[in-house]
Write a protein that holds these residues in place. Structure first.
Motif, PDB file in Angstrom:
ATOM      1  N   ASP A  84      60.819 -25.009   9.095  1.00 31.17           N
ATOM      2  CA  ASP A  84      62.042 -25.297   8.346  1.00 31.17           C
ATOM      3  C   ASP A  84      62.676 -26.575   8.896  1.00 31.17           C
ATOM      4  O   ASP A  84      62.118 -27.222   9.785  1.00 31.17           O
ATOM      5  CB  ASP A  84      63.004 -24.109   8.407  1.00 31.17           C
ATOM      6  CG  ASP A  84      63.407 -23.755   9.834  1.00 31.17           C
ATOM      7  OD1 ASP A  84      63.056 -24.494  10.773  1.00 31.17           O
ATOM      8  OD2 ASP A  84      64.083 -22.727  10.001  1.00 31.17           O
ATOM      9  N   TYR A  85      63.818 -26.936   8.376  1.00 34.62           N
ATOM     10  CA  TYR A  85      64.445 -28.188   8.783  1.00 34.62           C
ATOM     11  C   TYR A  85      64.810 -28.175  10.264  1.00 34.62           C
ATOM     12  O   TYR A  85      64.642 -29.184  10.955  1.00 34.62           O
ATOM     13  CB  TYR A  85      65.672 -28.473   7.905  1.00 34.62           C
ATOM     14  CG  TYR A  85      66.193 -29.881   8.055  1.00 34.62           C
ATOM     15  CD1 TYR A  85      65.413 -30.973   7.679  1.00 34.62           C
ATOM     16  CD2 TYR A  85      67.446 -30.136   8.576  1.00 34.62           C
ATOM     17  CE1 TYR A  85      65.869 -32.277   7.819  1.00 34.62           C
ATOM     18  CE2 TYR A  85      67.923 -31.431   8.711  1.00 34.62           C
ATOM     19  CZ  TYR A  85      67.128 -32.496   8.337  1.00 34.62           C
ATOM     20  OH  TYR A  85      67.585 -33.791   8.480  1.00 34.62           O
ATOM     21  N   THR A 133      58.705 -34.519  -5.266  1.00 37.23           N
ATOM     22  CA  THR A 133      57.634 -34.403  -4.289  1.00 37.23           C
ATOM     23  C   THR A 133      58.152 -33.889  -2.961  1.00 37.23           C
ATOM     24  O   THR A 133      57.538 -33.032  -2.334  1.00 37.23           O
ATOM     25  CB  THR A 133      56.955 -35.776  -4.084  1.00 37.23           C
ATOM     26  OG1 THR A 133      56.475 -36.220  -5.345  1.00 37.23           O
ATOM     27  CG2 THR A 133      55.810 -35.684  -3.104  1.00 37.23           C
ATOM     28  N   THR A 134      59.303 -34.392  -2.524  1.00 36.15           N
ATOM     29  CA  THR A 134      59.825 -33.949  -1.236  1.00 36.15           C
ATOM     30  C   THR A 134      60.234 -32.483  -1.284  1.00 36.15           C
ATOM     31  O   THR A 134      60.132 -31.784  -0.286  1.00 36.15           O
ATOM     32  CB  THR A 134      61.024 -34.816  -0.788  1.00 36.15           C
ATOM     33  OG1 THR A 134      62.020 -34.786  -1.802  1.00 36.15           O
ATOM     34  CG2 THR A 134      60.596 -36.233  -0.489  1.00 36.15           C
ATOM     35  N   ASP A 135      60.687 -32.004  -2.436  1.00 35.57           N
ATOM     36  CA  ASP A 135      61.015 -30.585  -2.566  1.00 35.57           C
ATOM     37  C   ASP A 135      59.761 -29.751  -2.383  1.00 35.57           C
ATOM     38  O   ASP A 135      59.784 -28.717  -1.731  1.00 35.57           O
ATOM     39  CB  ASP A 135      61.634 -30.283  -3.936  1.00 35.57           C
ATOM     40  CG  ASP A 135      62.956 -31.010  -4.147  1.00 35.57           C
ATOM     41  OD1 ASP A 135      63.648 -31.277  -3.156  1.00 35.57           O
ATOM     42  OD2 ASP A 135      63.265 -31.311  -5.311  1.00 35.57           O
ATOM     43  N   GLY A 136      58.658 -30.177  -2.969  1.00 30.75           N
ATOM     44  CA  GLY A 136      57.400 -29.463  -2.836  1.00 30.75           C
ATOM     45  C   GLY A 136      56.922 -29.442  -1.402  1.00 30.75           C
ATOM     46  O   GLY A 136      56.428 -28.424  -0.908  1.00 30.75           O
ATOM     47  N   LEU A 137      57.068 -30.563  -0.698  1.00 29.65           N
ATOM     48  CA  LEU A 137      56.683 -30.620   0.707  1.00 29.65           C
ATOM     49  C   LEU A 137      57.535 -29.676   1.526  1.00 29.65           C
ATOM     50  O   LEU A 137      57.023 -28.932   2.366  1.00 29.65           O
ATOM     51  CB  LEU A 137      56.809 -32.052   1.232  1.00 29.65           C
ATOM     52  CG  LEU A 137      56.498 -32.241   2.717  1.00 29.65           C
ATOM     53  CD1 LEU A 137      55.069 -31.817   3.046  1.00 29.65           C
ATOM     54  CD2 LEU A 137      56.748 -33.689   3.126  1.00 29.65           C
ATOM     55  N   VAL A 171      56.310 -26.133   0.982  1.00 31.21           N
ATOM     56  CA  VAL A 171      55.049 -25.854   1.690  1.00 31.21           C
ATOM     57  C   VAL A 171      55.300 -25.686   3.187  1.00 31.21           C
ATOM     58  O   VAL A 171      54.797 -24.750   3.816  1.00 31.21           O
ATOM     59  CB  VAL A 171      54.018 -26.982   1.435  1.00 31.21           C
ATOM     60  CG1 VAL A 171      52.824 -26.860   2.357  1.00 31.21           C
ATOM     61  CG2 VAL A 171      53.574 -26.965  -0.017  1.00 31.21           C
ATOM     62  N   LEU A 172      56.094 -26.583   3.757  1.00 33.76           N
ATOM     63  CA  LEU A 172      56.404 -26.467   5.186  1.00 33.76           C
ATOM     64  C   LEU A 172      57.151 -25.171   5.489  1.00 33.76           C
ATOM     65  O   LEU A 172      56.884 -24.514   6.502  1.00 33.76           O
ATOM     66  CB  LEU A 172      57.223 -27.673   5.652  1.00 33.76           C
ATOM     67  CG  LEU A 172      56.477 -29.000   5.703  1.00 33.76           C
ATOM     68  CD1 LEU A 172      57.443 -30.142   6.007  1.00 33.76           C
ATOM     69  CD2 LEU A 172      55.342 -28.960   6.702  1.00 33.76           C
ATOM     70  N   SER A 173      58.063 -24.799   4.605  1.00 32.18           N
ATOM     71  CA  SER A 173      58.815 -23.559   4.799  1.00 32.18           C
ATOM     72  C   SER A 173      57.895 -22.347   4.805  1.00 32.18           C
ATOM     73  O   SER A 173      58.027 -21.457   5.648  1.00 32.18           O
ATOM     74  CB  SER A 173      59.877 -23.417   3.707  1.00 32.18           C
ATOM     75  OG  SER A 173      60.590 -22.224   3.881  1.00 32.18           O
ATOM     76  N   ARG A 174      56.935 -22.336   3.871  1.00 31.54           N
ATOM     77  CA  ARG A 174      55.975 -21.222   3.845  1.00 31.54           C
ATOM     78  C   ARG A 174      55.117 -21.181   5.104  1.00 31.54           C
ATOM     79  O   ARG A 174      54.639 -20.126   5.497  1.00 31.54           O
ATOM     80  CB  ARG A 174      55.090 -21.305   2.604  1.00 31.54           C
ATOM     81  CG  ARG A 174      55.790 -20.730   1.373  1.00 31.54           C
ATOM     82  CD  ARG A 174      54.852 -20.621   0.224  1.00 31.54           C
ATOM     83  NE  ARG A 174      55.022 -21.860  -0.540  1.00 31.54           N
ATOM     84  CZ  ARG A 174      54.127 -22.401  -1.324  1.00 31.54           C
ATOM     85  NH1 ARG A 174      52.971 -21.827  -1.494  1.00 31.54           N
ATOM     86  NH2 ARG A 174      54.376 -23.512  -1.964  1.00 31.54           N
TER      87      ARG A 174
END
Length: 128
Positions: free
Chosen positions: A17-18, A3-7, A10-13
């Motif tokens: 980014d971090y 789930t965190t990878d998916g989040l 989505v945030l990256s798109r």
């Protein structure tokens, strides 16, 4: 992917980014809010401490189907704590503990200042 990878995807798109996440947390902290950065890798641990984060949650990556993944992810999380201790010894470091990892997270929890346990409750929500 968890789930965190998916989040993160989505945030990256969306252009978050971090580094942007850390900048947002740093700004919130400068305004007096309590913040905590979540780190999964050694690189993120170094990035977070460089951004001034002093409360961190080390989160081992979600287990996949590979038998050795748990040990690998636990080792990476432990290395992240070591990186935090080297770069920001005054930081408070919490370890996320999921029951599917079992005792392989013991070194991680021993190296942390506290533990955040995964939990699920089946209790009914009280109604008014």
């Amino acid at each position: 992917a968890g789930t965190t990878d998916g989040l993160a995807e989505v945030l990256s798109r969306a252009g978050v980014d971090y580094a942007t996440e850390l900048a947002t947390l740093a700004e919130a902290a400068s305004q007096g809010l309590g913040v905590m950065a979540v780190v999964v890798t050694v690189a993120q641990a170094r990035q977070a401490t460089a951004a001034g984060m002093r409360r961190l949650l080390v989160y081992p990556a979600a287990l996949d189907d590979a038998p050795a993944s748990g040990a690998r992810f636990a080792a990476t999380a432990l290395e992240a704590i070591r990186a935090i201790r080297q770069t920001a010894p005054e930081a408070t470091v919490l370890a996320f503990r999921h029951p599917s990892y079992g005792p392989i997270l013991d070194p991680l929890t021993a190296a942390s200042d506290g533990v955040v346990d995964w939990a699920v409750s089946n209790r009914d929500t009280p109604t008014a």
